[in-house]
Design an enzyme around this catalytic site. Sequence first.
Site, short mmCIF file in Angstrom:
data_model
loop_
_atom_site.label_atom_id
_atom_site.label_comp_id
_atom_site.label_asym_id
_atom_site.label_seq_id
_atom_site.Cartn_x
_atom_site.Cartn_y
_atom_site.Cartn_z
N GLY A 111 0.84 -1.20 0.00
CA GLY A 111 0.00 0.00 0.00
C GLY A 111 0.87 1.25 0.00
O GLY A 111 0.66 2.19 -0.78
N HIS A 112 1.87 1.27 0.89
CA HIS A 112 2.80 2.41 0.91
C HIS A 112 3.53 2.53 -0.43
O HIS A 112 3.71 3.63 -0.96
CB HIS A 112 3.86 2.22 2.01
CG HIS A 112 3.32 2.14 3.40
ND1 HIS A 112 3.42 1.01 4.16
CD2 HIS A 112 2.71 3.07 4.18
CE1 HIS A 112 2.90 1.24 5.36
NE2 HIS A 112 2.45 2.48 5.40
N GLY A 145 -3.22 7.73 1.46
CA GLY A 145 -4.08 6.63 1.07
C GLY A 145 -5.52 6.84 1.50
O GLY A 145 -5.79 7.38 2.57
N LYS A 178 -7.22 4.49 2.40
CA LYS A 178 -7.35 3.55 3.51
C LYS A 178 -7.68 4.29 4.81
O LYS A 178 -8.47 3.84 5.64
CB LYS A 178 -6.04 2.76 3.64
CG LYS A 178 -5.74 2.17 4.98
CD LYS A 178 -6.41 0.86 5.16
CE LYS A 178 -6.17 0.17 6.47
NZ LYS A 178 -5.40 0.80 7.47
N SER A 192 0.12 -2.09 8.30
CA SER A 192 1.26 -2.56 9.11
C SER A 192 0.76 -3.35 10.31
O SER A 192 1.44 -4.23 10.82
CB SER A 192 2.09 -1.37 9.58
OG SER A 192 2.43 -0.54 8.49
P1 AMP Z 1 0.93 4.73 7.84
O1 AMP Z 1 2.33 4.23 7.69
O2 AMP Z 1 -0.03 3.70 8.33
O3 AMP Z 1 0.86 6.03 8.60
O4 AMP Z 1 0.42 5.06 6.37
C1 AMP Z 1 1.13 5.95 5.53
C2 AMP Z 1 0.32 6.26 4.30
O5 AMP Z 1 0.06 5.03 3.61
C3 AMP Z 1 -1.06 6.86 4.62
O6 AMP Z 1 -1.34 7.87 3.66
C4 AMP Z 1 -1.98 5.67 4.51
O7 AMP Z 1 -3.31 6.04 4.18
C5 AMP Z 1 -1.32 4.93 3.35
N1 AMP Z 1 -1.73 3.53 3.35
C6 AMP Z 1 -1.70 2.66 4.40
N2 AMP Z 1 -2.21 1.46 4.04
C7 AMP Z 1 -2.58 1.57 2.74
C8 AMP Z 1 -3.19 0.70 1.79
N3 AMP Z 1 -3.53 -0.55 2.11
N4 AMP Z 1 -3.42 1.16 0.54
C9 AMP Z 1 -3.10 2.44 0.20
N5 AMP Z 1 -2.51 3.31 1.04
C10 AMP Z 1 -2.27 2.91 2.30
#
Ligand code: AMP
Length: 297
Positions: A38-39, A149, A151, A188
């Site tokens: 996703g990231h 995302g 998400k 994660s």
């Molecule tokens: P995080 O590391 O959880 O703070 O996420 C960092 C970025 O990755 C944020 O903009 C989230 O929305 C995006 N993100 C996390 N999981 C996904 C996913 N499954 N698909 C798309 N983007 C994601």
Amino acid sequence: MNIPVVRTITALRAKMAAWRRESRTVALVPTMGALHAGHLFLVQEGLQRADRVVVSVFVNPTQFGPQEDFAHYPRVETLDREQLATIGASLLFAPPVTEMYPAGFSTTITVTGLSEGLCGTFRPAYFAGVATVVTKLLLQSLPDMALFGEKDYQQLQVIRRLVQDLDIPVSIISVPTVREFDGLALSSRNAYLSPEERRRAMTLYQALREVSIAVAAGVQADMATDMARTQVLGAGFHHIDYLEVRDADTLTLLKGYVRQPARVLAAAWLGRTRLIDNVPVPPQRDASSMDSKTNSV
Ligand code: AMP
């Protein structure tokens, strides 16, 4: 293969200034690391749109509540660096906590309205923490664009609002959720699930999709979400923080027939893991005969 890393705001700004002198456009992808597909999709989207992509990895303490998983949140910088190098990201910004929050730090960004309800009810410090760190990251780097995302849909709306309200000259780009083969949104925190919980986890996405299809077909939102709650609890989730249909832009709660662009959002607990997910409601086929008075705010 490796990727350059900077750990100070001064070094980040020097890199950004050098790229500006070369007339390069730059995209920022803020993350907390433990990178998954996703990231990486955000990074790839950034590479499509800009000449350089900076990825920040910072497990932001101010967005975790006292009982939450800050201490245990996965930190795997070497792996993250390898993945970022492989897909061609330009720079990793990985500051220590003291660089982001030096002694005496006293400012908090609060986005009222959009931060209330949904996750804001259950994680009271979360959106102020996110808004503050994202504002800092945007002002530290001043990229042309930043990617987030869908998400984390409420977070995305909060960030859009703060960028508009604070006149931060950065385009906010949203990217659809990347999912596992069975529909589970990549996160994660999925690493916390036991094999049995992992098998059950996909029910959350299934239930959200069924709400979305039902609402688009003319079923009242609260009836569709009631059925979905039963389905999610029946699959072994032991608690649902929320499972609701909301206006796609304002996040106003919708209970009756839905005419406007909408989103179905949920947060639910499977064992000790809190999963969140959301899906869009497709445009309704014929909403003209529906009674709008049943919608409540
Ligand atoms: P995080 O590391 O959880 O703070 O996420 C960092 C970025 O990755 C944020 O903009 C989230 O929305 C995006 N993100 C996390 N999981 C996904 C996913 N499954 N698909 C798309 N983007 C994601």
